[in-house]
Design an enzyme around this catalytic site. Structure first.
Site, PDB file in Angstrom:
ATOM      1  N   ASP A   1       6.043  30.459  30.761  1.00 33.99           N
ATOM      2  CA  ASP A   1       6.568  30.237  29.646  1.00 33.99           C
ATOM      3  C   ASP A   1       7.863  29.027  29.820  1.00 33.99           C
ATOM      4  OD1 ASP A   1       8.141  30.055  27.274  1.00 33.99           O
ATOM      5  OD2 ASP A   1       8.331  32.256  26.874  1.00 33.99           O
TER       6      ASP A   1
ATOM      7  N   ASP B   1       8.265  25.081  23.100  1.00 32.12           N
ATOM      8  CA  ASP B   1       8.197  26.483  23.652  1.00 32.12           C
ATOM      9  C   ASP B   1       6.763  26.940  23.558  1.00 32.12           C
ATOM     10  OD1 ASP B   1       9.016  29.034  24.434  1.00 32.12           O
ATOM     11  OD2 ASP B   1       9.765  29.660  22.225  1.00 32.12           O
TER      12      ASP B   1
ATOM     13  N   HIS C   1      15.294  28.779  19.739  1.00 29.23           N
ATOM     14  CA  HIS C   1      15.388  29.969  18.793  1.00 29.23           C
ATOM     15  C   HIS C   1      16.163  29.215  17.875  1.00 29.23           C
ATOM     16  CE1 HIS C   1      14.648  33.187  22.149  1.00 29.23           C
ATOM     17  NE2 HIS C   1      13.709  32.584  21.769  1.00 29.23           N
TER      18      HIS C   1
ATOM     19  N   TYR D   1       1.902  43.627  27.269  1.00 30.82           N
ATOM     20  CA  TYR D   1       2.360  43.876  28.679  1.00 30.82           C
ATOM     21  C   TYR D   1       2.434  45.413  28.863  1.00 30.82           C
ATOM     22  CZ  TYR D   1       4.847  39.827  25.996  1.00 30.82           C
ATOM     23  OH  TYR D   1       4.756  38.702  25.511  1.00 30.82           O
TER      24      TYR D   1
ATOM     25  N   GLU E   1       1.528  31.040  23.459  1.00 29.54           N
ATOM     26  CA  GLU E   1       2.551  30.828  22.399  1.00 29.54           C
ATOM     27  C   GLU E   1       2.180  29.281  22.235  1.00 29.54           C
ATOM     28  OE1 GLU E   1       6.607  30.909  24.036  1.00 29.54           O
ATOM     29  OE2 GLU E   1       7.243  30.684  21.936  1.00 29.54           O
TER      30      GLU E   1
END
Ligand code: GLY
Ligand code: MN
Ligand code: MN
Length: 424
Positions: A249, A260, A350, A378, A398
């Site tokens: 990530d 992101d 964010h 996960y 993502e």
């Protein structure tokens, strides 16, 4: 010089002023340096709301907007030129150049702020400021704040505006994503056997910095094997094990705009059958949810649908057992899908924009918004409730999605994620 034009910053200030009440003052501070240890600081990062209204990257600066009736006046306080300071800590723009650059009515040195501010506050009813001040600013501000009874949070006005990205903001996000793409593709190609997570991290950082993205948008996660099940794993220091997956990530910030992106790849480029089962489930859910993104849809609807599809898929694979409705009701799946489907993206990873309106109702998607879509599964290595072959697998995918007039555009669609591409 910034890529966003001064006229755009001025338009934003005009819009803020328009939303301020009559006879009010807004005071918006820049960020301050934060001590890392003893006499070294963290790299300086401008406050996003201040940056959004000025495009100015120096510390110790203050923007003041004074609104009388319908008109307003803008004033910017900035660091004084100082040869000695600049020799140690870098060049400052200074008042003379600032007057030429900014479309702001008055520019002064910051030392004059305390003296001038009392005058600005005379006969004013409301004081707007960002309620999130840091300690040094709170001290400076306490005296000022006492002079006016009604305090309002200017962040609420600015952050609502930040929800809708302009064309120039979208360009910068795209540029950040393009650099991030190079980093993810570099890792996909890299021979990873025998390497450590930190060697992958160094490839990411080299790619970002060598393309002019000198900051990460957040601390990169290079999580191999079971570490992918620690959502904020940032140790990034384990040797890679042949046969395991690596959840990466990582996204750079370019001229203050974030990307992101998460990709999950295999150390040896081959996904086992079990890894592939979960990968394909997450990928298909991600694609379905991205397709749902369009104006008037709500983020909670996207999340709900992602839960439904992931739960059904996990039941099919035997990861979750029992009745679908009961699992959803008791939120049993949260153990394997604990986070939300995504978040706003922009000046902050964010992005600090509201999810609810003034009445507490959820804000629906609109053209010009940018959000991430990032489902994941996960499964901890020691989870005995799950078939053994799935234990220790953590997968997230993502992407960064722009809401368009009648649908969406996946801004990161060029970053590979098909199994066939990851294995080649
Ligand atoms: N990289 C942080 C996140 O995905 O939200
Ligand atoms: Mn994210
Ligand atoms: Mn992320």
């Amino acid at each position: 010089m910034s890529v966003i034009k001064e006229e755009e910053y001025k338009k934003r200030r005009d819009k803020v002023a328009k939303r301020m009440s009559k006879n009010s003052v807004a005071i918006i501070f820049s960020a301050t340096y934060k001590v890392r240890s003893n006499d070294t600081n963290y790299p300086f990062r401008q406050n996003s709301n201040f940056y959004y209204l000025t495009g100015f990257k120096e510390d110790n600066s203050i923007l003041v907007l004074i609104k009388k009736n319908k008109k307003y006046k803008s004033i910017l306080f900035i660091n004084k030129k100082n040869k000695k300071e600049e020799m140690w800590n870098g060049k400052r723009l200074g008042v003379l150049k600032a007057k030429k650059r900014f479309l702001i009515d008055e520019i002064h040195i910051s030392d004059k702020f305390q003296k001038k501010v009392s005058k600005y506050l005379e006969f004013k009813k409301n004081l707007y400021f960002d309620f999130k001040l840091d300690n040094s600013q709170t001290k400076l501000f306490e005296k000022i704040a006492k002079k006016i009874n009604i305090h309002k949070n200017i962040a609420l006005i600015i952050e609502k505006m930040r929800l809708i990205k302009s064309d120039s903001e979208i360009k910068l996000i795209k540029k950040a994503i393009d650099i991030t793409k190079k980093a993810h593709h570099r890792l996909m190609k890299l021979d990873k056997i025998g390497k450590n997570e930190y060697e992958l991290l160094s490839n990411i950082e080299h790619t970002f910095k060598s393309h002019g993205a000198y900051n990460d948008a957040y601390t990169s996660i290079v999580a191999s094997g079971n570490s992918a099940n620690t959502l904020h794993y940032i140790d990034n220091n384990k040797p890679l094990v042949n046969g395991e997956l690596i959840l990466i990530d990582a996204g750079c910030e370019y001229e203050y705009y974030a990307s992101d992106i998460t990709r999950t790849i295999a150390v040896n480029k081959q996904l086992s059958k079990a890894q592939r089962d979960i990968y394909e489930l997450v990928l298909s859910v991600e694609k379905t949810i991205i397709n749902m993104v369009k104006p008037n849809v709500k983020r909670s609807e996207l999340h709900k649908k992602s839960e439904e599809l992931l739960v059904k898929g996990m039941i099919r694979l035997g990861i979750l057992k029992g009745n679908y409705k009961k699992i959803i009701k008791k939120q049993i799946h949260k153990k394997y899908y604990p986070h939300g489907i995504g978040h706003w993206l922009g000046l902050d990873v964010h992005d600090e924009c509201p999810y609810k309106d003034e009445n507490g109702a959820e804000i629906a998607l609109k053209e010009g918004m940018v959000l991430t879509i990032e489902p994941g599964i996960y499964i901890d290595k020691y989870d005995e409730n799950v078939p053994k072959k799935y234990r220790g697998i953590g997968i997230r995918i993502e992407d960064d999605i722009l809401v368009t007039k009648d649908g969406n555009k996946n801004l990161s669609s060029a970053i590979k994620k098909e199994v066939i591409d990851l294995q080649s």
